[in-house]
Design a protein around this motif. Structure first.
Motif, PDB file in Angstrom:
ATOM      1  N   ASN A   1       0.843  -1.185   0.000  1.00 15.58           N
ATOM      2  CA  ASN A   1       0.000   0.000   0.000  1.00 15.58           C
ATOM      3  C   ASN A   1       0.883   1.241   0.000  1.00 15.58           C
ATOM      4  O   ASN A   1       1.894   1.289   0.711  1.00 15.58           O
ATOM      5  N   THR A   2       0.515   2.245  -0.777  1.00 15.76           N
ATOM      6  CA  THR A   2       1.347   3.448  -0.889  1.00 15.76           C
ATOM      7  C   THR A   2       1.466   4.209   0.429  1.00 15.76           C
ATOM      8  O   THR A   2       2.396   4.992   0.598  1.00 15.76           O
ATOM      9  N   ASP A   3       0.555   3.978   1.372  1.00 17.92           N
ATOM     10  CA  ASP A   3       0.695   4.572   2.708  1.00 17.92           C
ATOM     11  C   ASP A   3       1.844   3.930   3.486  1.00 17.92           C
ATOM     12  O   ASP A   3       2.334   4.504   4.456  1.00 17.92           O
ATOM     13  N   ASN A   4       2.267   2.744   3.064  1.00 14.00           N
ATOM     14  CA  ASN A   4       3.309   1.997   3.766  1.00 14.00           C
ATOM     15  C   ASN A   4       4.652   2.029   3.047  1.00 14.00           C
ATOM     16  O   ASN A   4       5.555   1.270   3.392  1.00 14.00           O
ATOM     17  N   TRP A   5       4.796   2.901   2.057  1.00 14.24           N
ATOM     18  CA  TRP A   5       6.033   3.001   1.286  1.00 14.24           C
ATOM     19  C   TRP A   5       6.488   4.456   1.360  1.00 14.24           C
ATOM     20  O   TRP A   5       5.776   5.357   0.914  1.00 14.24           O
ATOM     21  N   GLY A   6       7.648   4.662   1.921  1.00 13.31           N
ATOM     22  CA  GLY A   6       8.130   6.024   2.085  1.00 13.31           C
ATOM     23  C   GLY A   6       9.354   6.323   1.249  1.00 13.31           C
ATOM     24  O   GLY A   6      10.197   5.456   1.026  1.00 13.31           O
ATOM     25  N   ILE A   7       9.427   7.552   0.780  1.00 12.30           N
ATOM     26  CA  ILE A   7      10.597   8.054   0.066  1.00 12.30           C
ATOM     27  C   ILE A   7      10.936   9.398   0.710  1.00 12.30           C
ATOM     28  O   ILE A   7      10.091  10.306   0.737  1.00 12.30           O
ATOM     29  N   GLY A   8      12.132   9.505   1.220  1.00 10.71           N
ATOM     30  CA  GLY A   8      12.481  10.733   1.930  1.00 10.71           C
ATOM     31  C   GLY A   8      11.634  10.841   3.188  1.00 10.71           C
ATOM     32  O   GLY A   8      11.593   9.917   3.996  1.00 10.71           O
ATOM     33  N   TYR A   9      10.932  11.928   3.316  1.00 13.49           N
ATOM     34  CA  TYR A   9      10.108  12.148   4.508  1.00 13.49           C
ATOM     35  C   TYR A   9       8.621  11.944   4.257  1.00 13.49           C
ATOM     36  O   TYR A   9       7.797  12.232   5.111  1.00 13.49           O
TER      37      TYR A   9
ATOM     38  N   GLU B   1       1.372  10.549  -0.286  1.00 12.81           N
ATOM     39  CA  GLU B   1       1.546  12.010  -0.216  1.00 12.81           C
ATOM     40  C   GLU B   1       2.244  12.545  -1.467  1.00 12.81           C
ATOM     41  O   GLU B   1       1.864  13.589  -1.994  1.00 12.81           O
ATOM     42  N   ILE B   2       3.263  11.831  -1.918  1.00 14.55           N
ATOM     43  CA  ILE B   2       3.984  12.263  -3.112  1.00 14.55           C
ATOM     44  C   ILE B   2       3.047  12.292  -4.312  1.00 14.55           C
ATOM     45  O   ILE B   2       3.056  13.240  -5.096  1.00 14.55           O
ATOM     46  N   ARG B   3       2.228  11.255  -4.456  1.00 14.75           N
ATOM     47  CA  ARG B   3       1.289  11.200  -5.596  1.00 14.75           C
ATOM     48  C   ARG B   3       0.280  12.354  -5.510  1.00 14.75           C
ATOM     49  O   ARG B   3      -0.114  12.913  -6.522  1.00 14.75           O
ATOM     50  N   GLN B   4      -0.162  12.699  -4.304  1.00 12.97           N
ATOM     51  CA  GLN B   4      -1.117  13.781  -4.132  1.00 12.97           C
ATOM     52  C   GLN B   4      -0.506  15.128  -4.487  1.00 12.97           C
ATOM     53  O   GLN B   4      -1.185  16.018  -4.986  1.00 12.97           O
TER      54      GLN B   4
END
Length: 66
Positions: free
Chosen positions: A48-56, A61-64
């Motif tokens: 799930n994209t909520d469980n994948w982080g890049i940077g902070y 969030e990045i997609r939004q």
């Protein structure tokens, strides 16, 4: 007995794309390491994209922000 774990975000990946990943990964191990495809395991985890982080930020969030 190779085991390959592919982790991808769960963003509309089709069954055909997953099959292509499995086939391509298996073929790479056959070609490079002479492995037996019958004993080569490929597992795809969709995260799930909520469980994948890049940077902070999470990927959600990045997609939004894009």
């Amino acid at each position: 007995m190779p085991y390959v774990n592919i982790k991808i975000t769960n963003e509309n990946v089709t069954n055909e794309q997953k099959k292509a990943l499995i086939k391509g990964t298996t073929q790479l191990l056959v070609d490079v390491l002479d492995k037996n495809p019958a004993t080569t395991f490929v597992v795809i985890d969709e995260v799930n994209t909520d469980n994948w982080g890049i940077g902070y930020q999470t990927v959600t969030e990045i997609r939004q922000d894009q």
